[in-house]
Design an enzyme around this catalytic site. Structure first.
Site, PDB file in Angstrom:
ATOM      1  N   LYS A  50       0.620  -1.169   0.105  1.00  0.00           N
ATOM      2  CA  LYS A  50      -0.111  -0.018   0.015  1.00  0.00           C
ATOM      3  C   LYS A  50       0.703   1.314  -0.025  1.00  0.00           C
ATOM      4  CE  LYS A  50      -3.590   0.824   3.378  1.00  0.00           C
ATOM      5  NZ  LYS A  50      -4.768   1.439   2.960  1.00  0.00           N
TER       6      LYS A  50
ATOM      7  N   LEU B 163      -4.800   7.657  -0.036  1.00  0.00           N
ATOM      8  CA  LEU B 163      -3.219   6.831   0.531  1.00  0.00           C
ATOM      9  C   LEU B 163      -3.463   6.908   2.071  1.00  0.00           C
ATOM     10  CD1 LEU B 163      -0.776   9.328  -1.483  1.00  0.00           C
ATOM     11  CD2 LEU B 163      -1.460   6.830  -1.651  1.00  0.00           C
TER      12      LEU B 163
ATOM     13  N   CYS C 285       1.148  12.339  -7.212  1.00  0.00           N
ATOM     14  CA  CYS C 285       0.453  12.935  -5.998  1.00  0.00           C
ATOM     15  C   CYS C 285       0.807  14.629  -6.430  1.00  0.00           C
ATOM     16  CB  CYS C 285       1.477  12.698  -4.939  1.00  0.00           C
ATOM     17  SG  CYS C 285       1.426  10.848  -4.270  1.00  0.00           S
TER      18      CYS C 285
ATOM     19  N   LYS D  80       6.595   4.892 -10.877  1.00  0.00           N
ATOM     20  CA  LYS D  80       5.340   4.576 -11.495  1.00  0.00           C
ATOM     21  C   LYS D  80       4.993   5.761 -12.446  1.00  0.00           C
ATOM     22  CE  LYS D  80       0.963   2.189 -10.159  1.00  0.00           C
ATOM     23  NZ  LYS D  80       0.537   1.663  -8.865  1.00  0.00           N
TER      24      LYS D  80
HETATM   25  C1  LIG Z   1      -8.497   0.449  -4.408  1.00  0.00           C
HETATM   26  C2  LIG Z   1      -7.052   0.940  -4.957  1.00  0.00           C
HETATM   27  C3  LIG Z   1      -5.949   1.463  -4.265  1.00  0.00           C
HETATM   28  C4  LIG Z   1      -4.571   1.852  -4.955  1.00  0.00           C
HETATM   29  N1  LIG Z   1      -3.757   2.361  -4.311  1.00  0.00           N
HETATM   30  C5  LIG Z   1      -2.561   2.654  -4.851  1.00  0.00           C
HETATM   31  C6  LIG Z   1      -1.402   3.354  -3.978  1.00  0.00           C
HETATM   32  O1  LIG Z   1      -1.650   3.458  -2.988  1.00  0.00           O
HETATM   33  N2  LIG Z   1      -0.204   3.441  -4.697  1.00  0.00           N
HETATM   34  C7  LIG Z   1      -0.446   3.187  -6.141  1.00  0.00           C
HETATM   35  O2  LIG Z   1       0.993   3.721  -6.652  1.00  0.00           O
HETATM   36  N3  LIG Z   1      -1.311   2.863  -6.638  1.00  0.00           N
HETATM   37  C8  LIG Z   1      -2.133   2.483  -6.214  1.00  0.00           C
HETATM   38  N4  LIG Z   1      -3.454   1.955  -6.941  1.00  0.00           N
HETATM   39  C9  LIG Z   1      -3.258   1.726  -8.291  1.00  0.00           C
HETATM   40  C10 LIG Z   1      -2.938   0.226  -8.670  1.00  0.00           C
HETATM   41  O3  LIG Z   1      -1.600  -0.040  -8.124  1.00  0.00           O
HETATM   42  C11 LIG Z   1      -2.703   0.469  -9.934  1.00  0.00           C
HETATM   43  O4  LIG Z   1      -2.079   1.050 -10.746  1.00  0.00           O
HETATM   44  C12 LIG Z   1      -4.031   0.277 -10.925  1.00  0.00           C
HETATM   45  O5  LIG Z   1      -5.183  -0.016 -10.112  1.00  0.00           O
HETATM   46  C13 LIG Z   1      -4.278  -0.009 -12.266  1.00  0.00           C
HETATM   47  O6  LIG Z   1      -4.007  -1.567 -12.216  1.00  0.00           O
HETATM   48  P1  LIG Z   1      -5.420  -2.637 -12.300  1.00  0.00           P
HETATM   49  O7  LIG Z   1      -6.276  -2.050 -13.323  1.00  0.00           O
HETATM   50  O8  LIG Z   1      -5.053  -4.175 -12.225  1.00  0.00           O
HETATM   51  O9  LIG Z   1      -6.249  -2.314 -10.861  1.00  0.00           O
HETATM   52  C14 LIG Z   1      -4.540   1.702  -6.385  1.00  0.00           C
HETATM   53  C15 LIG Z   1      -5.694   0.957  -6.733  1.00  0.00           C
HETATM   54  C16 LIG Z   1      -6.831   0.710  -6.549  1.00  0.00           C
HETATM   55  C17 LIG Z   1      -8.115   0.007  -7.051  1.00  0.00           C
END
Ligand SMILES: Cc1cc2nc3c(=O)[nH]c(=O)nc-3n(C[C@H](O)[C@H](O)[C@H](O)COP(=O)(O)O)c2cc1C
Length: 336
Positions: A63, A91, A148, A183
């Site tokens: 996370k 976050l 961010c 990222k």
């Molecule tokens: C509920 C949720 C929380 C997320 N929290 C973060 C985070 O804290 N930091 C981050 O870099 N990406 C975060 N993401 C983005 C994911 O890591 C990922 O980049 C994005 O969801 C695309 O992948 P997916 O389509 O497989 O979900 C979050 C995504 C979701 C759905």
């Protein structure tokens, strides 16, 4: 019931041991396989310990972690969308010191590398979090979430500006010897100059992509639905965008790329490898099925076995344009 009439239990799929799925992301960070769980969708790993054998994963991106604890955004924070979801968690996390205290010891007992996803509002925030993680047993690397708002630049996101992205990457690079992944955000017109700036600044690898910015409207149509108004779109709906970005970035940089966006089955993994990713992350799909990433590891190994490959590497970059051979000096000489 006699033994002979007992129902046959199908054997658990086991990855063929002779297929090499390992991948190096730089600075000695070697993942046992290229299937990683995405930040924000797998907690700090411990939450899934009863359901998933975490040591079979390629890596865990935990996370998003900040210098100070954060309570996150007002609710509602998530809503379903066609082919995906919108989230505005904001976050929420206990802060880097608590994360180290609570989880690092557990991580040291795992074989799976744990990458801490780091977020901040200023370069000094990122640097301080990285400094505190540096040398902590159990922390295998850092993934910088640069989507961010940068308080120092009036709220402009680090991820949408090449010089801001380069500046924060370089500062974190100076602060730690840990493997450093950065990222990328899809919320830009052209991600390539940003990817190049991050590479120049010393990142070991790129991860792509974070969520796409979106909103939803409340059922009464009187206000936006999410408490924070804006959310991040994830899930299968974003896969074509993520594929395009990985395809573009793979031709612009030399460092490895880990693809993220809408992975739900092996075909998605193979698509991302074909456009140049060396590994993939699974995010939103974990909410429906936390065991999916491990099945993908087995299925990738089986797919290699079926194709007679002893490594998955020949699957990488097959859909990228062929490199033009340099024109022959001799040919030029003889041109009429
Ligand atoms: C509920 C949720 C929380 C997320 N929290 C973060 C985070 O804290 N930091 C981050 O870099 N990406 C975060 N993401 C983005 C994911 O890591 C990922 O980049 C994005 O969801 C695309 O992948 P997916 O389509 O497989 O979900 C979050 C995504 C979701 C759905």
């Amino acid at each position: 019931m006699t033994r002979a009439s007992a129902p046959a239990v199908p054997p658990l799929p086991v990855a063929p041991p002779d297929v090499d799925l390992s991948v190096e992301l730089g600075r000695g960070l070697v993942l046992p396989n290229p299937i990683v769980v995405a930040s924000g969708t797998f907690g700090y790993g411990v939450e899934y310990g009863d359901v998933v054998d975490v040591d079979r994963l390629g890596a865990i991106c935990c996370k998003g972690t900040t210098l100070k604890p954060r309570i996150g955004n007002p609710t509602p924070r998530v809503t379903e969308t066609p082919g995906g979801m919108l989230n505005s968690i904001g976050l929420q996390n206990p802060g880097v010191d608590a994360v180290i205290e609570k989880y690092a010891e557990t991580w040291t007992g795992w074989k799976v590398p744990v990458l801490v996803n780091v977020a901040g509002e200023s370069v000094s925030d990122y640097v301080e979090v990285a400094r505190r993680l540096d040398g902590v047993p159990g922390v295998a690397g850092i993934e910088l979430n640069i989507s961010c708002p940068n308080v120092g630049r009036g709220g402009l996101q680090f991820a949408i500006d090449a010089s801001a992205a380069g500046e924060v990457t370089a500062a974190v690079r100076r602060a730690t010897d840990l493997p450093l992944l950065v990222k990328l955000s899809p919320n830009v017109a052209d991600v390539r100059p940003i990817a190049k700036a991050i590479q120049e600044a010393g990142a070991d690898a790129l991860t792509a992509i974070n969520t796409l910015s979106g909103i939803a409207v409340s059922p009464s149509r009187e206000r936006p639905l999410l408490g924070n108004v804006f959310g991040g779109l994830s899930g299968p709906a974003i896969k074509p965008v993520a594929l395009r970005i990985v395809y573009e970035v793979a031709q612009a940089v030399k460092i490895p790329i880990v693809a993220i966006g809408g992975v739900t089955e092996l075909a998605d993994v193979l698509d991302y490898l074909a456009v140049g990713a060396v590994a993939v992350q699974v995010g939103t799909a974990i909410f429906a099925d936390p065991t999916l990433p491990i099945r993908l590891v087995d299925q990738l190994a089986e797919e290699c076995g079926r194709r007679g490959l002893d490594s998955y590497r020949p699957l990488i970059g097959t859909a990228l344009p062929r490199k033009q051979a340099p024109s022959s000096a001799k040919g030029a000489e003889y041109r009429p």
